[in-house]
Motif scaffolding. Structure first.
Motif, PDB file in Angstrom:
ATOM      1  N   GLU A  62      14.951 151.352  70.401  1.00  0.00           N
ATOM      2  CA  GLU A  62      15.515 150.485  69.366  1.00  0.00           C
ATOM      3  C   GLU A  62      16.981 150.197  69.663  1.00  0.00           C
ATOM      4  O   GLU A  62      17.452 149.063  69.525  1.00  0.00           O
ATOM      5  CB  GLU A  62      15.364 151.130  67.985  1.00  0.00           C
ATOM      6  CG  GLU A  62      13.951 151.136  67.452  1.00  0.00           C
ATOM      7  CD  GLU A  62      13.821 151.871  66.120  1.00  0.00           C
ATOM      8  OE1 GLU A  62      14.856 152.184  65.497  1.00  0.00           O
ATOM      9  OE2 GLU A  62      12.680 152.134  65.707  1.00  0.00           O
ATOM     10  N   LEU A  63      17.714 151.243  70.078  1.00  0.00           N
ATOM     11  CA  LEU A  63      19.131 151.058  70.394  1.00  0.00           C
ATOM     12  C   LEU A  63      19.302 150.127  71.598  1.00  0.00           C
ATOM     13  O   LEU A  63      20.207 149.292  71.618  1.00  0.00           O
ATOM     14  CB  LEU A  63      19.802 152.410  70.674  1.00  0.00           C
ATOM     15  CG  LEU A  63      20.026 153.308  69.457  1.00  0.00           C
ATOM     16  CD1 LEU A  63      20.565 154.653  69.894  1.00  0.00           C
ATOM     17  CD2 LEU A  63      20.974 152.647  68.467  1.00  0.00           C
ATOM     18  N   VAL A  64      18.429 150.272  72.587  1.00  0.00           N
ATOM     19  CA  VAL A  64      18.485 149.382  73.752  1.00  0.00           C
ATOM     20  C   VAL A  64      18.224 147.944  73.319  1.00  0.00           C
ATOM     21  O   VAL A  64      18.922 147.013  73.752  1.00  0.00           O
ATOM     22  CB  VAL A  64      17.476 149.835  74.834  1.00  0.00           C
ATOM     23  CG1 VAL A  64      17.291 148.760  75.892  1.00  0.00           C
ATOM     24  CG2 VAL A  64      17.917 151.141  75.477  1.00  0.00           C
ATOM     25  N   ASP A  65      17.236 147.739  72.455  1.00  0.00           N
ATOM     26  CA  ASP A  65      16.940 146.386  71.970  1.00  0.00           C
ATOM     27  C   ASP A  65      18.129 145.807  71.207  1.00  0.00           C
ATOM     28  O   ASP A  65      18.485 144.635  71.388  1.00  0.00           O
ATOM     29  CB  ASP A  65      15.698 146.385  71.078  1.00  0.00           C
ATOM     30  CG  ASP A  65      14.411 146.674  71.853  1.00  0.00           C
ATOM     31  OD1 ASP A  65      14.427 146.529  73.097  1.00  0.00           O
ATOM     32  OD2 ASP A  65      13.398 147.042  71.217  1.00  0.00           O
ATOM     33  N   VAL A  66      18.733 146.629  70.351  1.00  0.00           N
ATOM     34  CA  VAL A  66      19.905 146.173  69.587  1.00  0.00           C
ATOM     35  C   VAL A  66      21.048 145.844  70.544  1.00  0.00           C
ATOM     36  O   VAL A  66      21.736 144.822  70.385  1.00  0.00           O
ATOM     37  CB  VAL A  66      20.338 147.244  68.554  1.00  0.00           C
ATOM     38  CG1 VAL A  66      21.696 146.925  67.965  1.00  0.00           C
ATOM     39  CG2 VAL A  66      19.294 147.353  67.444  1.00  0.00           C
ATOM     40  N   ALA A  67      21.250 146.694  71.560  1.00  0.00           N
ATOM     41  CA  ALA A  67      22.325 146.445  72.537  1.00  0.00           C
ATOM     42  C   ALA A  67      22.067 145.149  73.301  1.00  0.00           C
ATOM     43  O   ALA A  67      22.992 144.354  73.524  1.00  0.00           O
ATOM     44  CB  ALA A  67      22.448 147.626  73.495  1.00  0.00           C
ATOM     45  N   LYS A  68      20.799 144.910  73.707  1.00  0.00           N
ATOM     46  CA  LYS A  68      20.475 143.675  74.423  1.00  0.00           C
ATOM     47  C   LYS A  68      20.727 142.458  73.540  1.00  0.00           C
ATOM     48  O   LYS A  68      21.269 141.449  73.983  1.00  0.00           O
ATOM     49  CB  LYS A  68      19.014 143.691  74.884  1.00  0.00           C
ATOM     50  CG  LYS A  68      18.764 144.583  76.077  1.00  0.00           C
ATOM     51  CD  LYS A  68      17.300 144.550  76.486  1.00  0.00           C
ATOM     52  CE  LYS A  68      17.014 145.462  77.665  1.00  0.00           C
ATOM     53  NZ  LYS A  68      15.588 145.471  78.022  1.00  0.00           N
TER      54      LYS A  68
END
Length: 156
Positions: A62-68
């Motif tokens: 989820e954090l990776v998706d938010v960062a992307k």
């Protein structure tokens, strides 16, 4: 789930497992039954650890998706800002170029006006000089004539 909630739940699971193992060790059970209970409790503890690992992976994704997504938004904003700055710079350059051309045209016109007035002034000065020379010549002739008459009057 916040950071503190995860720590509390993890602590509760570890504490519960430790309490269960302690209770099993002090309970009056035969060895085989005790080993089975300990194995079951360890399996439960391992299942909980795997659940936490899955939750951690899910939160990480989820954090990776938010960062992307955030990075994409920043890229779009930077592209828009760059395009706006480029447009403003281009407009300003064109405006300044036009202003410089107008200023050059006005300077050229002023230069030609001044040059023309200087030429007119020179011609006027030459004309005045010629008139002055003619008048001086006339005055000089009159003075010479008067002086000659005066000299003749003195001789006579």
């Amino acid at each position: 789930m916040s950071k503190n909630d995860g720590g509390f739940v993890l602590g509760a699971i570890i504490g519960g497992a430790a309490a269960a193992v302690t209770a099993l060790l002090f309970a009056p059970k035969p060895g085989k039954e005790l080993r089975e209970d300990i194995t079951n409790e360890l399996n439960n503890l391992m299942d909980s650890a795997h659940d936490y690992a899955d939750i951690a992976v899910e939160k990480g994704n989820e954090l990776v998706d938010v960062a992307k997504e955030t990075t994409g938004d920043i890229k779009v904003n930077l592209k828009d800002t760059t395009a706006n700055l480029k447009t403003q710079f281009s407009d300003t350059s064109k405006s300044m170029s036009e202003d410089f051309k107008k200023a050059k045209t006005e300077l050229d016109k002023s230069f030609h006006d001044v040059k023309g007035k200087a030429t007119d002034a020179k011609e006027m000065a030459s004309q005045i000089t010629e008139e002055g020379k003619e008048e001086a010549s006339t005055v000089n002739e009159k003075v010479v004539d008067d002086a000659t008459k005066a000299a003749e009057d003195i001789k006579a």
